[in-house]
Design a protein around this motif. Structure first.
Motif, PDB file in Angstrom:
ATOM      1  N   ASP A  56       0.804  -1.230   0.000  1.00  0.00           N
ATOM      2  CA  ASP A  56       0.000   0.000   0.000  1.00  0.00           C
ATOM      3  C   ASP A  56       0.835   1.277   0.000  1.00  0.00           C
ATOM      4  O   ASP A  56       0.409   2.288  -0.559  1.00  0.00           O
ATOM      5  N   GLU A  57       2.015   1.260   0.611  1.00  0.00           N
ATOM      6  CA  GLU A  57       2.798   2.496   0.755  1.00  0.00           C
ATOM      7  C   GLU A  57       3.125   3.159  -0.579  1.00  0.00           C
ATOM      8  O   GLU A  57       3.120   4.379  -0.683  1.00  0.00           O
ATOM      9  N   ASP A  58       3.432   2.357  -1.591  1.00  0.00           N
ATOM     10  CA  ASP A  58       3.746   2.897  -2.916  1.00  0.00           C
ATOM     11  C   ASP A  58       2.656   2.602  -3.938  1.00  0.00           C
ATOM     12  O   ASP A  58       2.872   2.756  -5.139  1.00  0.00           O
ATOM     13  N   ASP A  59       1.485   2.140  -3.478  1.00  0.00           N
ATOM     14  CA  ASP A  59       0.385   1.787  -4.377  1.00  0.00           C
ATOM     15  C   ASP A  59       0.892   0.837  -5.470  1.00  0.00           C
ATOM     16  O   ASP A  59       0.749   1.093  -6.658  1.00  0.00           O
ATOM     17  N   ALA A  60       1.489  -0.265  -5.033  1.00  0.00           N
ATOM     18  CA  ALA A  60       2.149  -1.187  -5.956  1.00  0.00           C
ATOM     19  C   ALA A  60       1.631  -2.615  -5.778  1.00  0.00           C
ATOM     20  O   ALA A  60       1.316  -3.040  -4.670  1.00  0.00           O
ATOM     21  N   ALA A  61       1.554  -3.343  -6.890  1.00  0.00           N
ATOM     22  CA  ALA A  61       1.150  -4.748  -6.866  1.00  0.00           C
ATOM     23  C   ALA A  61       1.491  -5.366  -8.214  1.00  0.00           C
ATOM     24  O   ALA A  61       1.436  -4.686  -9.247  1.00  0.00           O
ATOM     25  N   ALA A  62       1.842  -6.656  -8.208  1.00  0.00           N
ATOM     26  CA  ALA A  62       2.175  -7.318  -9.471  1.00  0.00           C
ATOM     27  C   ALA A  62       2.190  -8.832  -9.304  1.00  0.00           C
ATOM     28  O   ALA A  62       2.218  -9.364  -8.198  1.00  0.00           O
ATOM     29  N   TRP A  63       2.210  -9.505 -10.448  1.00  0.00           N
ATOM     30  CA  TRP A  63       2.393 -10.946 -10.554  1.00  0.00           C
ATOM     31  C   TRP A  63       3.856 -11.185 -10.888  1.00  0.00           C
ATOM     32  O   TRP A  63       4.420 -10.510 -11.743  1.00  0.00           O
ATOM     33  N   TRP A  80      -3.797 -12.945 -13.470  1.00  0.00           N
ATOM     34  CA  TRP A  80      -3.552 -12.202 -12.238  1.00  0.00           C
ATOM     35  C   TRP A  80      -3.353 -10.719 -12.524  1.00  0.00           C
ATOM     36  O   TRP A  80      -3.804  -9.867 -11.758  1.00  0.00           O
ATOM     37  N   HIS A  81      -2.700 -10.400 -13.639  1.00  0.00           N
ATOM     38  CA  HIS A  81      -2.566  -8.985 -14.018  1.00  0.00           C
ATOM     39  C   HIS A  81      -3.939  -8.362 -14.251  1.00  0.00           C
ATOM     40  O   HIS A  81      -4.198  -7.241 -13.836  1.00  0.00           O
ATOM     41  N   ALA A  82      -4.821  -9.100 -14.925  1.00  0.00           N
ATOM     42  CA  ALA A  82      -6.168  -8.581 -15.196  1.00  0.00           C
ATOM     43  C   ALA A  82      -6.938  -8.356 -13.893  1.00  0.00           C
ATOM     44  O   ALA A  82      -7.645  -7.349 -13.750  1.00  0.00           O
ATOM     45  N   ARG A  83      -6.810  -9.256 -12.943  1.00  0.00           N
ATOM     46  CA  ARG A  83      -7.501  -9.074 -11.668  1.00  0.00           C
ATOM     47  C   ARG A  83      -6.959  -7.875 -10.905  1.00  0.00           C
ATOM     48  O   ARG A  83      -7.719  -7.111 -10.317  1.00  0.00           O
ATOM     49  N   LEU A  84      -5.645  -7.689 -10.943  1.00  0.00           N
ATOM     50  CA  LEU A  84      -5.059  -6.520 -10.280  1.00  0.00           C
ATOM     51  C   LEU A  84      -5.504  -5.234 -10.976  1.00  0.00           C
ATOM     52  O   LEU A  84      -5.842  -4.245 -10.315  1.00  0.00           O
ATOM     53  N   ARG A  85      -5.519  -5.234 -12.296  1.00  0.00           N
ATOM     54  CA  ARG A  85      -5.952  -4.049 -13.045  1.00  0.00           C
ATOM     55  C   ARG A  85      -7.404  -3.705 -12.704  1.00  0.00           C
ATOM     56  O   ARG A  85      -7.748  -2.550 -12.475  1.00  0.00           O
ATOM     57  N   GLY A  86      -8.252  -4.722 -12.646  1.00  0.00           N
ATOM     58  CA  GLY A  86      -9.650  -4.491 -12.296  1.00  0.00           C
ATOM     59  C   GLY A  86      -9.808  -3.923 -10.897  1.00  0.00           C
ATOM     60  O   GLY A  86     -10.627  -3.030 -10.660  1.00  0.00           O
ATOM     61  N   ALA A  87      -9.021  -4.423  -9.973  1.00  0.00           N
ATOM     62  CA  ALA A  87      -9.072  -3.912  -8.592  1.00  0.00           C
ATOM     63  C   ALA A  87      -8.646  -2.452  -8.550  1.00  0.00           C
ATOM     64  O   ALA A  87      -9.268  -1.634  -7.865  1.00  0.00           O
ATOM     65  N   LYS A  88      -7.604  -2.116  -9.285  1.00  0.00           N
ATOM     66  CA  LYS A  88      -7.130  -0.722  -9.322  1.00  0.00           C
ATOM     67  C   LYS A  88      -8.188   0.184  -9.939  1.00  0.00           C
ATOM     68  O   LYS A  88      -8.444   1.286  -9.442  1.00  0.00           O
ATOM     69  N   GLU A  89      -8.801  -0.269 -11.010  1.00  0.00           N
ATOM     70  CA  GLU A  89      -9.850   0.526 -11.664  1.00  0.00           C
ATOM     71  C   GLU A  89     -11.029   0.770 -10.731  1.00  0.00           C
ATOM     72  O   GLU A  89     -11.703   1.788 -10.834  1.00  0.00           O
ATOM     73  N   ARG A  90     -11.271  -0.140  -9.791  1.00  0.00           N
ATOM     74  CA  ARG A  90     -12.351   0.029  -8.807  1.00  0.00           C
ATOM     75  C   ARG A  90     -11.904   0.821  -7.599  1.00  0.00           C
ATOM     76  O   ARG A  90     -12.661   1.028  -6.666  1.00  0.00           O
ATOM     77  N   GLY A  91     -10.650   1.258  -7.600  1.00  0.00           N
ATOM     78  CA  GLY A  91     -10.158   2.109  -6.521  1.00  0.00           C
ATOM     79  C   GLY A  91      -9.683   1.374  -5.278  1.00  0.00           C
ATOM     80  O   GLY A  91      -9.537   1.988  -4.221  1.00  0.00           O
ATOM     81  N   LEU A  92      -9.431   0.080  -5.391  1.00  0.00           N
ATOM     82  CA  LEU A  92      -8.984  -0.676  -4.227  1.00  0.00           C
ATOM     83  C   LEU A  92      -7.508  -0.433  -3.947  1.00  0.00           C
ATOM     84  O   LEU A  92      -6.703  -0.273  -4.855  1.00  0.00           O
ATOM     85  N   ASN A 122      10.392  -5.966   0.299  1.00  0.00           N
ATOM     86  CA  ASN A 122      10.138  -5.156  -0.904  1.00  0.00           C
ATOM     87  C   ASN A 122       9.816  -6.083  -2.071  1.00  0.00           C
ATOM     88  O   ASN A 122       9.877  -7.310  -1.927  1.00  0.00           O
ATOM     89  N   SER A 123       9.526  -5.500  -3.210  1.00  0.00           N
ATOM     90  CA  SER A 123       9.174  -6.315  -4.374  1.00  0.00           C
ATOM     91  C   SER A 123      10.366  -7.103  -4.909  1.00  0.00           C
ATOM     92  O   SER A 123      10.195  -8.207  -5.441  1.00  0.00           O
ATOM     93  N   ASP A 124      11.567  -6.563  -4.766  1.00  0.00           N
ATOM     94  CA  ASP A 124      12.755  -7.300  -5.226  1.00  0.00           C
ATOM     95  C   ASP A 124      12.934  -8.608  -4.477  1.00  0.00           C
ATOM     96  O   ASP A 124      13.417  -9.599  -5.037  1.00  0.00           O
ATOM     97  N   ALA A 125      12.541  -8.653  -3.214  1.00  0.00           N
ATOM     98  CA  ALA A 125      12.644  -9.887  -2.437  1.00  0.00           C
ATOM     99  C   ALA A 125      11.711 -10.963  -3.005  1.00  0.00           C
ATOM    100  O   ALA A 125      12.074 -12.151  -3.031  1.00  0.00           O
ATOM    101  N   VAL A 126      10.537 -10.578  -3.493  1.00  0.00           N
ATOM    102  CA  VAL A 126       9.617 -11.540  -4.107  1.00  0.00           C
ATOM    103  C   VAL A 126      10.194 -11.992  -5.449  1.00  0.00           C
ATOM    104  O   VAL A 126      10.140 -13.169  -5.787  1.00  0.00           O
TER     105      VAL A 126
END
Length: 134
Positions: A56-63, A80-92, A122-126
């Motif tokens: 949430d801190e950087d408004d970041a998410a990915a597969w 998974w990208h499509a689900r994340l995109r849809g969530a962002k479009e809904r303001g989550l 961080n994301s680099d760890a994933v």
């Protein structure tokens, strides 16, 4: 009639620029802030296909596909990208998007492992986890 190629003033008047928007809203694809992630496994064989992370801190998410999972993991990424995109479009928030994935874990070829929610610095760890899994 004046040839625009020979009259720079006329040529400048004929140029029109149309601003193109940035497209649909998207989460950032990297962050150096803490993230949470879930593991996605293959429905048929149970092998790890990859991870979905969110912060949430950087408004970041990915597969992130697991490096040795091959084309199946890459193909699953579209879902998974499509689900994340849809969530962002809904303001989550990214964490809310991740909670949705846990609540409705089925993908095309994979599914989120129940109780797989974990923390990473961080994301680099994933990314490193996906590269090192065997």
């Amino acid at each position: 009639m004046t040839d625009p190629a020979r009259n720079p003033a006329r040529r400048d008047q004929d140029v029109h620029f149309h601003s193109v928007g940035e497209g649909p809203p998207r989460y950032r694809l990297r962050t150096d802030k803490p993230v949470q992630y879930v593991t996605v496994i293959d429905k048929t064989g149970g092998a790890v296909l990859g991870y979905v992370w969110a912060g949430d801190e950087d408004d970041a998410a990915a597969w992130v596909p697991r490096d040795d999972a091959g084309g199946r993991a890459l193909a699953e990424g579209g879902h998974w990208h499509a689900r994340l995109r849809g969530a962002k479009e809904r303001g989550l928030l990214p964490s809310q998007a991740l909670a949705e994935l846990l609540a409705s874990p089925e993908g095309n070829r994979g599914r989120v492992v129940p109780d797989s929610l974990a923390d990473a610095p961080n994301s680099d760890a994933v990314d490193a986890l996906a590269a090192s899994d065997s």
